[in-house]
Design an enzyme around this catalytic site. Structure first.
Site, short mmCIF file in Angstrom:
data_model
loop_
_atom_site.label_atom_id
_atom_site.label_comp_id
_atom_site.label_asym_id
_atom_site.label_seq_id
_atom_site.Cartn_x
_atom_site.Cartn_y
_atom_site.Cartn_z
N ASP A 25 0.86 -1.18 0.00
CA ASP A 25 0.00 0.00 0.00
C ASP A 25 0.90 1.23 0.00
O ASP A 25 2.03 1.16 0.47
CB ASP A 25 -0.90 0.02 1.24
CG ASP A 25 -2.14 0.87 1.04
OD1 ASP A 25 -3.24 0.29 0.91
OD2 ASP A 25 -2.02 2.13 1.00
N SER B 72 -16.11 -2.20 -10.03
CA SER B 72 -17.16 -1.63 -9.19
C SER B 72 -18.48 -1.55 -9.94
O SER B 72 -18.50 -1.45 -11.18
CB SER B 72 -16.73 -0.21 -8.78
OG SER B 72 -17.83 0.52 -8.30
N ALA B 73 -19.56 -1.51 -9.18
CA ALA B 73 -20.89 -1.29 -9.77
C ALA B 73 -20.97 0.09 -10.42
O ALA B 73 -21.86 0.34 -11.23
CB ALA B 73 -21.95 -1.41 -8.68
N CYS B 74 -20.00 0.96 -10.08
CA CYS B 74 -19.98 2.29 -10.70
C CYS B 74 -19.60 2.22 -12.18
O CYS B 74 -19.64 3.22 -12.89
CB CYS B 74 -18.99 3.21 -9.97
SG CYS B 74 -19.55 3.65 -8.32
N TYR C 278 -14.43 7.84 -11.58
CA TYR C 278 -14.22 6.54 -10.94
C TYR C 278 -14.73 5.36 -11.79
O TYR C 278 -14.04 4.37 -12.00
CB TYR C 278 -14.91 6.56 -9.57
CG TYR C 278 -14.80 5.31 -8.76
CD1 TYR C 278 -13.59 4.92 -8.20
CD2 TYR C 278 -15.92 4.50 -8.52
CE1 TYR C 278 -13.48 3.77 -7.43
CE2 TYR C 278 -15.83 3.36 -7.76
CZ TYR C 278 -14.61 3.00 -7.22
OH TYR C 278 -14.53 1.85 -6.46
N GLU D 278 -15.37 7.76 3.82
CA GLU D 278 -16.25 6.70 4.31
C GLU D 278 -17.50 6.58 3.44
O GLU D 278 -17.95 7.52 2.82
CB GLU D 278 -16.64 6.96 5.78
CG GLU D 278 -17.47 8.20 6.05
CD GLU D 278 -16.64 9.48 6.14
OE1 GLU D 278 -15.50 9.50 5.66
OE2 GLU D 278 -17.17 10.47 6.66
N GLN E 294 -32.83 7.47 -1.99
CA GLN E 294 -31.93 6.77 -2.92
C GLN E 294 -31.67 5.37 -2.37
O GLN E 294 -31.60 5.16 -1.16
CB GLN E 294 -30.63 7.56 -3.17
CG GLN E 294 -29.70 7.78 -2.00
CD GLN E 294 -30.03 9.01 -1.15
OE1 GLN E 294 -31.17 9.39 -1.01
NE2 GLN E 294 -29.02 9.61 -0.55
N ARG F 276 -29.65 1.42 -2.52
CA ARG F 276 -28.43 0.67 -2.82
C ARG F 276 -28.57 -0.73 -2.20
O ARG F 276 -29.47 -0.99 -1.41
CB ARG F 276 -27.19 1.32 -2.19
CG ARG F 276 -26.80 2.69 -2.69
CD ARG F 276 -26.26 2.65 -4.10
NE ARG F 276 -25.73 3.96 -4.50
CZ ARG F 276 -26.47 4.98 -4.94
NH1 ARG F 276 -27.78 4.85 -5.06
NH2 ARG F 276 -25.90 6.12 -5.30
N ARG G 63 -29.40 1.61 -7.18
CA ARG G 63 -28.48 0.64 -7.79
C ARG G 63 -28.59 -0.68 -7.03
O ARG G 63 -28.51 -0.72 -5.81
CB ARG G 63 -27.06 1.15 -7.73
CG ARG G 63 -26.05 0.17 -8.29
CD ARG G 63 -24.64 0.67 -8.14
NE ARG G 63 -24.38 1.84 -8.95
CZ ARG G 63 -23.56 2.83 -8.59
NH1 ARG G 63 -22.95 2.79 -7.44
NH2 ARG G 63 -23.36 3.85 -9.39
P1 NAD Z 1 -9.63 1.47 0.61
O1 NAD Z 1 -9.53 2.95 0.27
O2 NAD Z 1 -9.86 1.12 2.03
O3 NAD Z 1 -8.35 0.69 0.07
C1 NAD Z 1 -7.66 1.04 -1.09
C2 NAD Z 1 -6.19 1.17 -0.73
O4 NAD Z 1 -5.44 1.44 -1.91
C3 NAD Z 1 -5.90 2.33 0.24
O5 NAD Z 1 -5.34 1.85 1.44
C4 NAD Z 1 -4.94 3.22 -0.53
O6 NAD Z 1 -3.92 3.79 0.28
C5 NAD Z 1 -4.34 2.24 -1.53
N1 NAD Z 1 -3.77 2.94 -2.67
C6 NAD Z 1 -4.29 3.98 -3.36
N2 NAD Z 1 -3.44 4.39 -4.30
C7 NAD Z 1 -2.35 3.58 -4.21
C8 NAD Z 1 -1.12 3.52 -4.91
N3 NAD Z 1 -0.84 4.40 -5.89
N4 NAD Z 1 -0.23 2.58 -4.56
C9 NAD Z 1 -0.48 1.70 -3.56
N5 NAD Z 1 -1.63 1.73 -2.84
C10 NAD Z 1 -2.56 2.65 -3.18
O7 NAD Z 1 -10.80 0.91 -0.31
P2 NAD Z 1 -11.54 -0.50 -0.29
O8 NAD Z 1 -12.94 -0.24 0.09
O9 NAD Z 1 -10.76 -1.49 0.46
O10 NAD Z 1 -11.53 -0.86 -1.85
C11 NAD Z 1 -10.65 -1.82 -2.42
C12 NAD Z 1 -10.93 -1.94 -3.91
O11 NAD Z 1 -12.30 -2.33 -4.11
C13 NAD Z 1 -10.74 -0.66 -4.70
O12 NAD Z 1 -10.23 -0.96 -5.97
C14 NAD Z 1 -12.15 -0.13 -4.85
O13 NAD Z 1 -12.29 0.72 -5.98
C15 NAD Z 1 -12.94 -1.41 -4.99
N6 NAD Z 1 -14.36 -1.26 -4.60
C16 NAD Z 1 -14.70 -1.07 -3.30
C17 NAD Z 1 -16.04 -0.93 -2.96
C18 NAD Z 1 -16.49 -0.73 -1.53
O14 NAD Z 1 -17.69 -0.67 -1.28
N7 NAD Z 1 -15.59 -0.64 -0.55
C19 NAD Z 1 -17.03 -0.98 -3.97
C20 NAD Z 1 -16.63 -1.15 -5.28
C21 NAD Z 1 -15.29 -1.32 -5.60
#
Ligand code: NAD
Length: 345
Positions: A46, A130-132, A161, A203, A232, A234, A300
Site C-alpha cells: 500500500d 465496481s458497480a460504478c 471513478y 467513508e 436513494q 443501494r 443501484r
Molecule cells: P480502501 O480505500 O480502504 O483501500 C484502497 C487502498 O489502496 C488504500 O489503502 C490506498 O492507500 C491504496 N492505494 C491507493 N493508491 C495507491 C497507490 N498508488 N499505490 C499503492 N496503494 C494505493 O478501499 P476498499 O474499500 O478497500 O476498496 C478496495 C478496492 O475495491 C478498490 O479498488 C475499490 O475501488 C474497490 N471497490 C470497493 C467498494 C467498496 O464498497 N468498498 C465498492 C466497489 C469497488
C-alpha cells in the site's frame, strides 16, 4: 454438484500471493484471510505509511510503495503466483464526486500492475471493479431494475471513478485475449464491515450512518443529517461475504476475463439503512435532509443470477447482522479516539 475451487485447493502453501491496497479495508481483510488459511508467503502493498494501515497481519510481508510507479509494480510482482490488485484512490460518494481526477489516475496502478504481473509470469490476476462501471442511465429511479453484467455497455459509467474501472476491466480482458494471462474481474457493490473507513471524507454510507448515530448518542443531540432525500437506494455486502466471493471468482476457470457482480441483491433506501442503525443504537433521531450533498445515482442493485448460476454464491450475512458488527466496531473506534488511542480513520 462440484464444490467450487478456492486458493486452498489450487495453490501450494509457499506460493507467493501479492495483494495491493492492503493498508485499506478489503485488501487488508484478504491478507488476513489468506494468512489464517496458512499461506506462508503473502506480500501486502500500500502507498500509506505502515503505521497508517487499517490492519497489519503478523507474518505477512508488508511493503509501503506507490503502485502508480512502474518500477514499484515490477518489484511488487516479482515471484508472484497470484496477484490481487485492489489498490485504488477511492472513497464514498463524497470522495468520488469531488475528486474525479484522483479516481481516474488509478488507471496508472492497473496499467503497470497487470503488465508487471504478466512479465513476472503470475498465474492469475484479480481486479476489483465496481458497480460504478454500469451505465448510469439505467439507475435514474430509486426503484431500479437490478443490474446484470451486460448492463455496462453501451457505456455511460459514473464520471471519473466508473470510467477508470471500465477501462481497467478492458485491460484485463485484452491481457487474456492477446496474451493468455488468466484475469478475473469482480464488480463489487458497496462493501461494509469492521476495519473500513468510518470518518474523514472517504467513508461510505453504512459506516457514516453508524458514526452519526454513535455521535448523536454521545452528544445527546438526537439529530442526524442525511445526504439527499434519503430515498436513494443501494445494496450492501458484508466484508466476509466479499472475501469469500473473491476467492471463488479467482479460482473459477469459467470466469476468466468475465466481469461478474459481487454484491447483495437486497435493495434498501438510505432511510431504511438509518432505521436499522437507529434500532441497533437503541435511539430514534430527528432526520434533517441535505439536498445539496453528493448522492450519486438514484438507485443501484446487483442482479445475482449469473453468480448464483456459476458459483452458487449468495451473501450469507443479513444486513442487520453485518451492521450490528460494524456498529460495535465503530463504537469502539470512537471510544478509542476519545481516549487518545490510535484508530483506523
Ligand atoms: P480502501 O480505500 O480502504 O483501500 C484502497 C487502498 O489502496 C488504500 O489503502 C490506498 O492507500 C491504496 N492505494 C491507493 N493508491 C495507491 C497507490 N498508488 N499505490 C499503492 N496503494 C494505493 O478501499 P476498499 O474499500 O478497500 O476498496 C478496495 C478496492 O475495491 C478498490 O479498488 C475499490 O475501488 C474497490 N471497490 C470497493 C467498494 C467498496 O464498497 N468498498 C465498492 C466497489 C469497488
Amino acid at each position: 454438484m462440484m464444490r467450487n475451487k478456492k486458493a486452498i485447493d489450487v495453490l501450494n502453501k509457499d506460493d507467493l500471493i501479492v495483494i495491493t491496497g492492503a493498508g485499506g479495508f478489503i485488501a487488508g481483510a484478504l491478507a488476513r484471510y489468506f494468512s489464517e488459511q496458512g499461506f506462508a508467503r503473502i506480500r501486502a502493498i500500500d502507498k500509506k505509511p505502515l503505521d497508517e494501515w487499517y490492519q497489519r497481519v503478523e507474518g505477512v510481508e508488508s511493503v509501503c510503495m506507490d503502485l502508480s510507479e512502474k518500477d514499484n509494480c515490477v518489484k511488487a510482482c516479482q515471484g508472484a503466483t497470484e496477484v490481487y490488485n485492489l489498490a485504488a484512490d477511492m472513497g464514498g460518494m463524497g470522495f468520488i464526486e469531488r475528486f474525479r481526477i484522483e479516481c481516474l489516475r488509478s488507471i496508472l496502478i492497473n496499467t503497470h500492475m497487470i503488465e508487471a504481473a504478466y512479465h513476472a509470469g503470475a498465474g492469475r490476476y484479480f481486479f476489483s471493479s465496481s458497480a460504478c462501471a454500469y451505465n448510469t442511465t439505467l439507475q435514474e429511479d430509486a426503484n431500479v431494475r437490478a443490474l446484470k453484467e451486460s448492463d455496462a455497455y453501451p457505456a455511460m459509467a459514473e464520471r471519473g471513478y466508473g470510467w477508470e474501472k471500465l477501462m481497467s476491466e478492458m485491460f484485463c480482458q485484452e491481457y487474456w485475449a492477446e496474451r493468455e494471462m488468466k484475469t478475473f474481474i469482480a464488480r463489487f457493490h458497496n462493501v461494509y464491515g469492521p476495519y473500513g473507513t468510518w470518518d474523514g471524507g472517504r467513508e461510505k454510507a453504512p459506516a457514516a450512518i453508524c458514526r452519526k448515530v454513535i455521535e448523536a448518542r454521545d452528544s445527546g443531540k438526537h439529530e442526524i443529517v442525511i445526504w439527499g432525500d434519503g430515498l436513494q437506494t443501494r445494496s450492501f455486502m458484508y466484508i466476509d461475504d466479499c472475501i469469500n466471493g473473491i476467492d471463488m471468482i479467482m479460482h473459477c476457470e469459467e470466469l476468466i476475463a468475465t466481469p461478474i457482480n459481487l454484491g447483495s441483491d437486497r435493495l434498501v433506501s438510505i432511510n431504511e439503512l438509518v432505521s436499522i442503525v437507529e434500532k441497533i443504537g437503541g435511539i430514534t433521531l430527528k432526520c434533517h435532509y441535505d439536498p445539496d450533498a453528493p448522492t450519486g445515482v438514484a438507485g443501484r442493485n446487483s442482479d445475482n443470477t449469473f453468480i448464483k448460476q456459476v458459483l452458487n454464491w449468495e451473501p450469507a450475512t443479513p444486513l442487520e447482522k453485518g451492521l450490528e458488527k460494524t456498529y460495535r466496531w465503530i463504537s469502539q473506534q470512537y471510544a478509542d479516539r476519545k481516549a487518545g488511542k490510535r484508530t483506523v480513520s
